[in-house]
Design a protein around this motif. Sequence first.
Motif, PDB file in Angstrom:
ATOM      1  N   VAL A 142      20.664   5.173 -14.346  1.00 38.83           N
ATOM      2  CA  VAL A 142      20.356   6.079 -13.232  1.00 38.83           C
ATOM      3  C   VAL A 142      21.057   5.636 -11.952  1.00 38.83           C
ATOM      4  O   VAL A 142      21.591   6.461 -11.214  1.00 38.83           O
ATOM      5  CB  VAL A 142      18.825   6.197 -13.017  1.00 38.83           C
ATOM      6  N   SER A 143      21.096   4.336 -11.709  1.00 40.37           N
ATOM      7  CA  SER A 143      21.736   3.854 -10.479  1.00 40.37           C
ATOM      8  C   SER A 143      23.250   4.072 -10.507  1.00 40.37           C
ATOM      9  O   SER A 143      23.871   4.283  -9.474  1.00 40.37           O
ATOM     10  CB  SER A 143      21.426   2.379 -10.251  1.00 40.37           C
ATOM     11  N   GLU A 144      23.851   4.013 -11.706  1.00 42.42           N
ATOM     12  CA  GLU A 144      25.300   4.187 -11.830  1.00 42.42           C
ATOM     13  C   GLU A 144      25.726   5.651 -11.869  1.00 42.42           C
ATOM     14  O   GLU A 144      26.671   6.048 -11.203  1.00 42.42           O
ATOM     15  CB  GLU A 144      25.806   3.518 -13.110  1.00 42.42           C
ATOM     16  N   ARG A 145      25.045   6.448 -12.692  1.00 47.27           N
ATOM     17  CA  ARG A 145      25.504   7.807 -12.966  1.00 47.27           C
ATOM     18  C   ARG A 145      24.637   8.910 -12.390  1.00 47.27           C
ATOM     19  O   ARG A 145      25.042  10.065 -12.374  1.00 47.27           O
ATOM     20  CB  ARG A 145      25.626   8.010 -14.471  1.00 47.27           C
ATOM     21  N   GLY A 146      23.419   8.599 -12.004  1.00 47.46           N
ATOM     22  CA  GLY A 146      22.535   9.624 -11.464  1.00 47.46           C
ATOM     23  C   GLY A 146      21.594  10.198 -12.515  1.00 47.46           C
ATOM     24  O   GLY A 146      21.843  10.116 -13.711  1.00 47.46           O
ATOM     25  N   VAL A 147      20.525  10.797 -12.027  1.00 48.83           N
ATOM     26  CA  VAL A 147      19.471  11.314 -12.901  1.00 48.83           C
ATOM     27  C   VAL A 147      19.974  12.470 -13.767  1.00 48.83           C
ATOM     28  O   VAL A 147      19.673  12.532 -14.968  1.00 48.83           O
ATOM     29  CB  VAL A 147      18.245  11.750 -12.066  1.00 48.83           C
ATOM     30  N   CYS A 148      20.746  13.381 -13.186  1.00 45.16           N
ATOM     31  CA  CYS A 148      21.223  14.546 -13.953  1.00 45.16           C
ATOM     32  C   CYS A 148      22.124  14.129 -15.111  1.00 45.16           C
ATOM     33  O   CYS A 148      22.005  14.673 -16.214  1.00 45.16           O
ATOM     34  CB  CYS A 148      21.959  15.521 -13.047  1.00 45.16           C
ATOM     35  N   CYS A 149      23.000  13.172 -14.873  1.00 36.57           N
ATOM     36  CA  CYS A 149      23.897  12.712 -15.934  1.00 36.57           C
ATOM     37  C   CYS A 149      23.109  12.053 -17.069  1.00 36.57           C
ATOM     38  O   CYS A 149      23.380  12.293 -18.243  1.00 36.57           O
ATOM     39  CB  CYS A 149      24.928  11.738 -15.369  1.00 36.57           C
TER      40      CYS A 149
END
Length: 149
Positions: free
Chosen positions: A88-95
Motif C-alpha cells: 500500500v505504501s509503494e503502490r497505493g490502495v487502488c493498485c
Amino acid sequence: MAQKEGGKEPGLVKSRDHLGAKAITGAPTAGGGVVVEVREKKGPLRAAIPTMPFPLAVICLFLNTFIPGLGTFISAFAVLCGARNELVSERGVCCVFWLNVAAALIQILTAVVMVGWIMSIFWGMDMVILATCSVGTNGLGQVGDIGKQ
C-alpha cells in the motif's frame, strides 16, 4: 537456505545444506559465507495479500476452499476497508485492490484445470498465516486497545 530455530538459543541458525549444522548469526558458516538475514522475496500478487482480522481470514480460507477465488475477491475489499498490506505504501490502495481482484480472476479462470483451486487454497492459507502473525494488532496493523472497552 537457512532458517532460525525457534525457542532454543537466540542467534542460532539451522542450515538445510548440512543436517544439524548450526551457525551464529553474523559468523562464518561451513560453506564460507556469512548469514546476515533470511527474507522471503514475494512477487507483486503474493505481496498484495492483506493482513486481515483472524475471523475474516478463516472465512476467506473456507470460501477459497469451496469456491476458488471468492475469498480472494472478498480480501480485495478488505484492502479498501483499511486492511494492512506491504504494497500500500509503494503502490497505493487502488493498485493493491486491483492486484487482489486479478489474483481472484486468475484463481477462478484456472480452477477448471485444478491449478486455480490449489492456488486459491494456498492464498487462503497465506491469509490465515498473515492474520496469526499480526497477533496483538487490531487487524489494521495498529497496536491498539484490543478487548478494552
